[in-house]
Design an enzyme around this catalytic site. Sequence first.
Site, PDB file in Angstrom:
ATOM      1  N   ALA A  64     -12.290 -20.928  44.806  1.00 46.54           N
ATOM      2  CA  ALA A  64     -12.320 -21.862  43.684  1.00 46.54           C
ATOM      3  C   ALA A  64     -11.576 -21.284  42.476  1.00 46.54           C
ATOM      4  O   ALA A  64     -10.485 -20.731  42.607  1.00 46.54           O
ATOM      5  CB  ALA A  64     -13.758 -22.255  43.363  1.00 46.54           C
ATOM      6  N   SER A  65     -12.173 -21.379  41.283  1.00 47.78           N
ATOM      7  CA  SER A  65     -11.443 -21.035  40.060  1.00 47.78           C
ATOM      8  C   SER A  65     -11.181 -19.551  39.878  1.00 47.78           C
ATOM      9  O   SER A  65     -10.463 -19.172  38.945  1.00 47.78           O
ATOM     10  CB  SER A  65     -12.189 -21.581  38.844  1.00 47.78           C
ATOM     11  OG  SER A  65     -11.979 -22.968  38.717  1.00 47.78           O
ATOM     12  N   THR A  66     -11.715 -18.722  40.728  1.00 49.86           N
ATOM     13  CA  THR A  66     -11.291 -17.321  40.708  1.00 49.86           C
ATOM     14  C   THR A  66      -9.786 -17.232  40.952  1.00 49.86           C
ATOM     15  O   THR A  66      -9.127 -16.285  40.527  1.00 49.86           O
ATOM     16  CB  THR A  66     -12.082 -16.502  41.743  1.00 49.86           C
ATOM     17  OG1 THR A  66     -13.477 -16.615  41.441  1.00 49.86           O
ATOM     18  CG2 THR A  66     -11.697 -15.032  41.706  1.00 49.86           C
ATOM     19  N   LYS A  68      -7.632 -18.780  39.405  1.00 49.59           N
ATOM     20  CA  LYS A  68      -6.907 -18.791  38.125  1.00 49.59           C
ATOM     21  C   LYS A  68      -6.474 -17.384  37.713  1.00 49.59           C
ATOM     22  O   LYS A  68      -5.521 -17.227  36.941  1.00 49.59           O
ATOM     23  CB  LYS A  68      -7.768 -19.430  37.046  1.00 49.59           C
ATOM     24  CG  LYS A  68      -7.975 -20.937  37.229  1.00 49.59           C
ATOM     25  CD  LYS A  68      -8.803 -21.539  36.123  1.00 49.59           C
ATOM     26  CE  LYS A  68      -8.864 -23.059  36.221  1.00 49.59           C
ATOM     27  NZ  LYS A  68      -9.639 -23.560  37.361  1.00 49.59           N
TER      28      LYS A  68
END
Length: 369
Positions: A64-66, A68
Amino acid sequence: MDGDWDGLRADVRQMIDELIVSGRESGVQVAAYLDGVPILTVQAGVADRATGRELGADTPIWSASTGKVLTSTVVHVLAERGELDYDLRIADVWPEFARHGKDQVTLRHALTHTAGVPALPADVTPQDFTDWDRMCAILADAAPIAPPGEVKAYHAWTFGWLVGEVVRRVTGRRISQVLAEDVAGPLGVADELYLGVPAAELGRLARVEDRNMAALFDYASANLPNFDRVAPPGVRPGAQIGSRADVLAADVPATGTMTARAAARMLAALIGEVEGVRLISPTRMREAATLDGPPGPEWVFGQETTWGLGYAVDDDGSFGAAGSGGSLAYAYPELGLTIAATKTLLGAGDGDPMEDLRVLIRDRVTAKR
């Protein structure tokens, strides 16, 4: 690995084993680097509960947003080379983006979640996510919620196309290609750090599943008026997205697929040197990890939020990102420490075991410093 950390490794192993035996987790990876050297690589459980395939240290997991952290790192590596400037106006390289008064939005605004375009159409689908040009056209045609720099609003999905299209326009390469060639490749982890996963590698990935993340999304949808605007029902950042081969193979660079050890290695090469590789200078690292403005309330969740240039910046001196469901990747420049954790069961609302592991590792290293 350094024998001085045998006790830490044993404690981390015990915590993970207990989580798996209890059914709280199914597959977990945790890794840490100190002063450019791995001090911890622990994994346990299975990569796929349906087949019983073992989870290895080299098994990538959608996180997921890791992801980014990967996307932001690409930007800083390119900036280090003089190919990108944080204050580049996006419309200067992507003219269509200027519509509806977005001509003054900069790359810095995108990195700090102040670009004013966090929302997606309510009917956007996972299939849309696999079409890069369509998603960029949606963003180009989006009306901003506020002028650039005025509102902190987590660009949960749009962050990836905003940053990724700037990278593509400037370099002529997809951001996943830049990651592989300019970041992961020099570090020897091109087969463990992905934005878009090559089709031939999809069979190696772990399979993520929902534990109770979907229930938390339902609660957020009912109680946060802007949640569905940034994460419409068809594309909430959970297992429904992270288990789809077509989405995993596409560039959706607000998220990423990685191993814990590769994420920790990449961060270690941001704050120091890893086997002769340092990705950016100490001066640029400090700029990237410095708060861009004071903390303030965030538009989606309403909490006080702090960002550097693409990374979340915490009050314990760390920078990085955490993803929905429990993954994380953080660096502690003053300690010379990096920590990453990935997992296959996406859960929330009843504690955060990966965060507990991060605190344990950080505190042990601090005590020895």
